[in-house]
Scaffold this motif. Structure first.
Motif, PDB file in Angstrom:
ATOM      1  N   ALA A 175     -18.000 106.998 -13.127  1.00 19.45           N
ATOM      2  CA  ALA A 175     -17.547 106.792 -11.766  1.00 19.45           C
ATOM      3  C   ALA A 175     -17.160 105.100 -11.552  1.00 19.45           C
ATOM      4  CB  ALA A 175     -18.773 106.977 -10.604  1.00 19.45           C
ATOM      5  N   VAL A 176     -16.178 104.980 -12.146  1.00 20.04           N
ATOM      6  CA  VAL A 176     -15.621 103.354 -12.047  1.00 20.04           C
ATOM      7  C   VAL A 176     -15.066 103.208 -10.809  1.00 20.04           C
ATOM      8  CG1 VAL A 176     -13.667 101.925 -13.044  1.00 20.04           C
ATOM      9  CG2 VAL A 176     -14.964 103.518 -14.522  1.00 20.04           C
ATOM     10  N   ARG A 177     -15.696 102.182  -9.894  1.00 18.16           N
ATOM     11  CA  ARG A 177     -15.367 101.819  -8.798  1.00 18.16           C
ATOM     12  C   ARG A 177     -14.384 100.623  -8.663  1.00 18.16           C
ATOM     13  NH1 ARG A 177     -20.709 103.518  -8.582  1.00 18.16           N
ATOM     14  NH2 ARG A 177     -21.055 105.019  -7.617  1.00 18.16           N
ATOM     15  N   GLU A 178     -14.392  99.881  -9.568  1.00 13.18           N
ATOM     16  CA  GLU A 178     -13.491  98.738  -9.703  1.00 13.18           C
ATOM     17  C   GLU A 178     -13.123  98.233 -11.166  1.00 13.18           C
ATOM     18  OE1 GLU A 178     -13.369  93.915  -8.286  1.00 13.18           O
ATOM     19  OE2 GLU A 178     -15.418  95.033  -8.120  1.00 13.18           O
ATOM     20  N   LEU A 179     -11.892  97.946 -11.438  1.00 15.87           N
ATOM     21  CA  LEU A 179     -11.327  97.560 -12.797  1.00 15.87           C
ATOM     22  C   LEU A 179     -11.128  96.200 -12.630  1.00 15.87           C
ATOM     23  CD1 LEU A 179     -10.503  98.115 -15.415  1.00 15.87           C
ATOM     24  CD2 LEU A 179      -8.052  98.516 -14.643  1.00 15.87           C
ATOM     25  N   LEU A 180     -11.837  95.322 -13.111  1.00 15.00           N
ATOM     26  CA  LEU A 180     -11.691  93.953 -13.062  1.00 15.00           C
ATOM     27  C   LEU A 180     -10.912  93.295 -14.282  1.00 15.00           C
ATOM     28  CD1 LEU A 180     -12.308  91.291 -11.351  1.00 15.00           C
ATOM     29  CD2 LEU A 180     -14.462  91.100 -12.475  1.00 15.00           C
ATOM     30  N   ASP A 181      -9.737  92.891 -14.310  1.00 20.51           N
ATOM     31  CA  ASP A 181      -8.945  92.562 -15.426  1.00 20.51           C
ATOM     32  C   ASP A 181      -8.954  91.034 -15.521  1.00 20.51           C
ATOM     33  OD1 ASP A 181      -7.267  92.586 -17.506  1.00 20.51           O
ATOM     34  OD2 ASP A 181      -5.625  93.617 -16.635  1.00 20.51           O
ATOM     35  N   LEU A 182      -9.646  90.547 -16.362  1.00 18.73           N
ATOM     36  CA  LEU A 182      -9.568  89.201 -16.729  1.00 18.73           C
ATOM     37  C   LEU A 182      -8.447  88.726 -17.756  1.00 18.73           C
ATOM     38  CD1 LEU A 182     -13.325  88.268 -16.586  1.00 18.73           C
ATOM     39  CD2 LEU A 182     -11.767  88.361 -14.597  1.00 18.73           C
ATOM     40  N   SER A 183      -7.896  89.862 -18.315  1.00 17.01           N
ATOM     41  CA  SER A 183      -7.185  89.374 -19.507  1.00 17.01           C
ATOM     42  C   SER A 183      -5.975  88.472 -19.215  1.00 17.01           C
ATOM     43  CB  SER A 183      -6.428  90.765 -20.126  1.00 17.01           C
ATOM     44  OG  SER A 183      -5.740  91.421 -19.345  1.00 17.01           O
ATOM     45  N   PRO A 184      -5.332  88.432 -17.812  1.00 11.34           N
ATOM     46  CA  PRO A 184      -4.206  87.532 -17.736  1.00 11.34           C
ATOM     47  C   PRO A 184      -4.559  86.103 -17.985  1.00 11.34           C
ATOM     48  CG  PRO A 184      -4.157  88.964 -15.975  1.00 11.34           C
ATOM     49  CD  PRO A 184      -5.319  89.143 -16.901  1.00 11.34           C
ATOM     50  N   HIS A 185      -5.884  85.574 -18.202  1.00  2.50           N
ATOM     51  CA  HIS A 185      -6.249  84.294 -18.440  1.00  2.50           C
ATOM     52  C   HIS A 185      -5.814  84.102 -19.969  1.00  2.50           C
ATOM     53  CE1 HIS A 185      -8.497  83.430 -14.924  1.00  2.50           C
ATOM     54  NE2 HIS A 185      -8.872  84.508 -14.827  1.00  2.50           N
TER      55      HIS A 185
END
Length: 321
Positions: A117-127
């Protein structure tokens, strides 16, 4: 109190060797000269033995295969590019080495989204494009019981990225500096610190500033941890790179390499064994060539609604997409 994970994800190496793009910062890499295909075969045997040991202890293991067509020698360390959390958050992290960025896999992200149950995908990779890096639970040692996020500052473990992430997850950030015996910055926090529900293994001598060392030790004790201080030599034997897990029936498990277990003193072994069942396996090739060990090889799956079909009796193997 948040419990350690009973379900983990691991990536079986298809082509394993020391990563030249990380040698400058990862001084735990000590590859043998003239290493060839035999290194991959040895790493695969070690990987399979470690998986079997975890399964035997009742830990659920989901195994993916490293894509053979990509030069991703550190793919066996998936905990650096993603982490999962009990609130349904899946975090993707920015990686310093260009070939490590190739380890982030859409098929694994899709599998996580399908199975949990993934509720949010938080993608920090653009940093990565701004030269800012935070390499997952290599950089961050989460104390889920005390809700703290510990970070040993380095070029691959940057507090500027941890501060907003810790706030988003509801954790308090704890940052310190540590170096190895040669005075070089420790590249990842998880090679010198491991935290379980009621214990903490930490290389206190690596924290040279006396006040900072005392602060770290005092905070761990206030959080109810039995602090097990290891030496610089023990850190080099991966005694800090261990992981608290649990079996599917709720029993406490502490995973580590056989090298690490042998490097603990008898007294330290007894202290750790009081906190859970010790599971260790030989990982000498992976540790020496990859500069990471038992903890680095395991990505915990904390997301809610674990799939019922994945059992500790066997591990599913997913091919590359």
């Amino acid at each position: 109190m948040s419990q350690p994970a009973s379900h983990v994800l691991m990536v079986r190496p298809a082509r394993f060797h020391a990563n030249p793009q990380t040698r400058a910062s990862n001084h735990f890499q000590r590859p043998a000269a003239n290493a060839g295909a035999s290194v991959t075969l040895a790493a695969q045997r070690e990987f399979d033995g470690y998986v079997a040991a975890l399964q035997h202890a009742g830990v659920r293991v989901q195994v993916f295969r490293q894509p053979a067509g990509l030069d991703t020698p550190d793919a066996v360390f998936p905990n650096n590019w993603f982490s999962t959390h009990t609130d349904g958050t899946l975090v993707l992290y920015p990686m310093a080495a260009a070939n490590r960025r190739l380890e982030r896999r859409a098929d694994i992200v899709a599998w996580l989204q399908q199975q949990f149950a993934v509720r949010e995908l938080l993608d920090l990779s653009p940093h990565e494009q701004q030269g800012q890096y935070l390499e997952g639970t290599g950089a961050i040692v989460f104390d889920h019981a005390a809700r703290r996020a510990w970070l040993c500052r380095s070029g691959r473990s940057q507090p500027v990225l941890l501060a907003p992430l810790a706030a988003r997850l509801g954790y308090q950030m704890q940052v310190f500096d540590a170096v190895d015996a040669a005075g070089r910055a420790i590249y990842h926090s998880n090679v010198m610190m491991a935290i379980g529900p009621r214990f903490a293994v930490v290389c206190l001598p690596a924290i040279r500033d006396v006040g900072e060392r005392q602060r770290v030790q005092a905070q761990l004790r206030r959080d109810g941890k039995q602090v097990i201080s290891i030496s610089l030599a023990q850190m080099a034997s991966f005694c800090g790179n261990i992981l608290a897990l649990r079996s599917v029936d709720g029993g406490a498990v502490i995973a580590m390499s056989s090298r690490a277990w042998a490097a603990f003193s008898v007294q330290q072994q007894a202290m750790l064994a009081a906190h859970g069942r010790i599971v260790h396996a030989p990982l000498d090739t992976i540790e020496s060539h990859g500069g990471g060990g038992a903890r680095c090889m395991v990505a915990e799956l904390y997301l809610p609604s674990a799939p019922a079909h994945c059992s500790a009796a066997g591990h599913a193997v997913a091919a590359a997409g």
